[in-house]
Scaffold this motif. Sequence first.
Motif, PDB file in Angstrom:
ATOM      1  N   ASN A   5      42.709  52.782  17.833  1.00  0.00           N
ATOM      2  CA  ASN A   5      41.559  53.710  16.827  1.00  0.00           C
ATOM      3  C   ASN A   5      40.287  52.877  16.919  1.00  0.00           C
ATOM      4  O   ASN A   5      39.524  52.806  17.799  1.00  0.00           O
ATOM      5  N   ASN A   6      39.894  52.378  15.575  1.00  0.00           N
ATOM      6  CA  ASN A   6      38.446  51.886  15.699  1.00  0.00           C
ATOM      7  C   ASN A   6      38.551  50.393  15.192  1.00  0.00           C
ATOM      8  O   ASN A   6      37.599  49.718  14.637  1.00  0.00           O
ATOM      9  N   ARG A   7      39.590  49.698  15.666  1.00  0.00           N
ATOM     10  CA  ARG A   7      39.972  48.235  15.332  1.00  0.00           C
ATOM     11  C   ARG A   7      40.045  47.663  16.623  1.00  0.00           C
ATOM     12  O   ARG A   7      41.041  48.056  17.262  1.00  0.00           O
ATOM     13  N   ILE A   8      39.672  46.393  16.788  1.00  0.00           N
ATOM     14  CA  ILE A   8      40.202  45.531  17.961  1.00  0.00           C
ATOM     15  C   ILE A   8      40.404  43.936  17.385  1.00  0.00           C
ATOM     16  O   ILE A   8      39.793  43.649  16.460  1.00  0.00           O
ATOM     17  N   TRP A   9      41.577  43.483  17.849  1.00  0.00           N
ATOM     18  CA  TRP A   9      41.881  42.185  17.457  1.00  0.00           C
ATOM     19  C   TRP A   9      41.708  41.414  18.944  1.00  0.00           C
ATOM     20  O   TRP A   9      42.143  41.609  20.009  1.00  0.00           O
ATOM     21  N   PHE A  10      40.837  40.191  18.755  1.00  0.00           N
ATOM     22  CA  PHE A  10      40.470  39.439  19.910  1.00  0.00           C
ATOM     23  C   PHE A  10      41.491  38.177  19.807  1.00  0.00           C
ATOM     24  O   PHE A  10      41.560  37.400  18.805  1.00  0.00           O
ATOM     25  N   TYR A  11      41.946  37.519  21.005  1.00  0.00           N
ATOM     26  CA  TYR A  11      42.893  36.446  21.072  1.00  0.00           C
ATOM     27  C   TYR A  11      42.582  35.438  22.143  1.00  0.00           C
ATOM     28  O   TYR A  11      41.867  35.960  23.045  1.00  0.00           O
ATOM     29  N   ILE A  55      32.650  37.452  21.092  1.00  0.00           N
ATOM     30  CA  ILE A  55      34.225  37.396  20.628  1.00  0.00           C
ATOM     31  C   ILE A  55      34.578  36.760  19.600  1.00  0.00           C
ATOM     32  O   ILE A  55      35.134  37.289  18.517  1.00  0.00           O
ATOM     33  N   GLU A  56      34.171  35.471  19.618  1.00  0.00           N
ATOM     34  CA  GLU A  56      34.555  34.568  18.403  1.00  0.00           C
ATOM     35  C   GLU A  56      33.357  34.591  17.495  1.00  0.00           C
ATOM     36  O   GLU A  56      32.357  34.422  17.767  1.00  0.00           O
ATOM     37  N   ARG A  57      33.730  34.312  15.982  1.00  0.00           N
ATOM     38  CA  ARG A  57      32.753  34.320  15.006  1.00  0.00           C
ATOM     39  C   ARG A  57      32.239  32.886  14.913  1.00  0.00           C
ATOM     40  O   ARG A  57      32.909  31.980  15.290  1.00  0.00           O
ATOM     41  N   ASN A  58      30.952  32.796  14.721  1.00  0.00           N
ATOM     42  CA  ASN A  58      30.515  31.610  14.397  1.00  0.00           C
ATOM     43  C   ASN A  58      30.939  30.836  13.120  1.00  0.00           C
ATOM     44  O   ASN A  58      31.668  31.468  12.521  1.00  0.00           O
ATOM     45  N   GLY A  59      30.548  29.662  12.746  1.00  0.00           N
ATOM     46  CA  GLY A  59      31.123  28.939  11.739  1.00  0.00           C
ATOM     47  C   GLY A  59      30.979  29.584  10.480  1.00  0.00           C
ATOM     48  O   GLY A  59      31.658  29.146   9.536  1.00  0.00           O
ATOM     49  N   HIS A  60      30.032  30.401  10.264  1.00  0.00           N
ATOM     50  CA  HIS A  60      29.467  31.107   9.079  1.00  0.00           C
ATOM     51  C   HIS A  60      30.259  32.266   9.047  1.00  0.00           C
ATOM     52  O   HIS A  60      29.947  33.059   7.691  1.00  0.00           O
ATOM     53  N   GLY A  61      31.119  32.608   9.949  1.00  0.00           N
ATOM     54  CA  GLY A  61      31.836  34.141   9.507  1.00  0.00           C
ATOM     55  C   GLY A  61      31.119  35.488  10.014  1.00  0.00           C
ATOM     56  O   GLY A  61      31.581  36.568   9.990  1.00  0.00           O
ATOM     57  N   ASP A  62      29.829  35.131  10.485  1.00  0.00           N
ATOM     58  CA  ASP A  62      29.026  36.370  10.968  1.00  0.00           C
ATOM     59  C   ASP A  62      28.782  36.230  12.549  1.00  0.00           C
ATOM     60  O   ASP A  62      28.928  35.120  13.025  1.00  0.00           O
TER      61      ASP A  62
END
Length: 80
Positions: A5-11, A55-62
Amino acid sequence: ATGMNNRIWFYACAQGGTNTTCVNEHEYIGSVESVSLNATHACVLIEGRVYLHPIERNGHGDSKTTIFPRKEDDRTITCA
């Protein structure tokens, strides 16, 4: 990456593909039509607009997301 739907999980996948770690989960404002990936970024097509973000968040979570076309542009994107 996997999605629904509207969500993606990146691995992140270790060599051999037996070890996977979820590195990011992203919820979008509409249903995902297609996703393209390279080593660092995801390109997601939703309702005629492309969302480009790391794809990956930086160390600050954004993470910075760029959306094409801009709001003031009335064009529609059909593939990503």
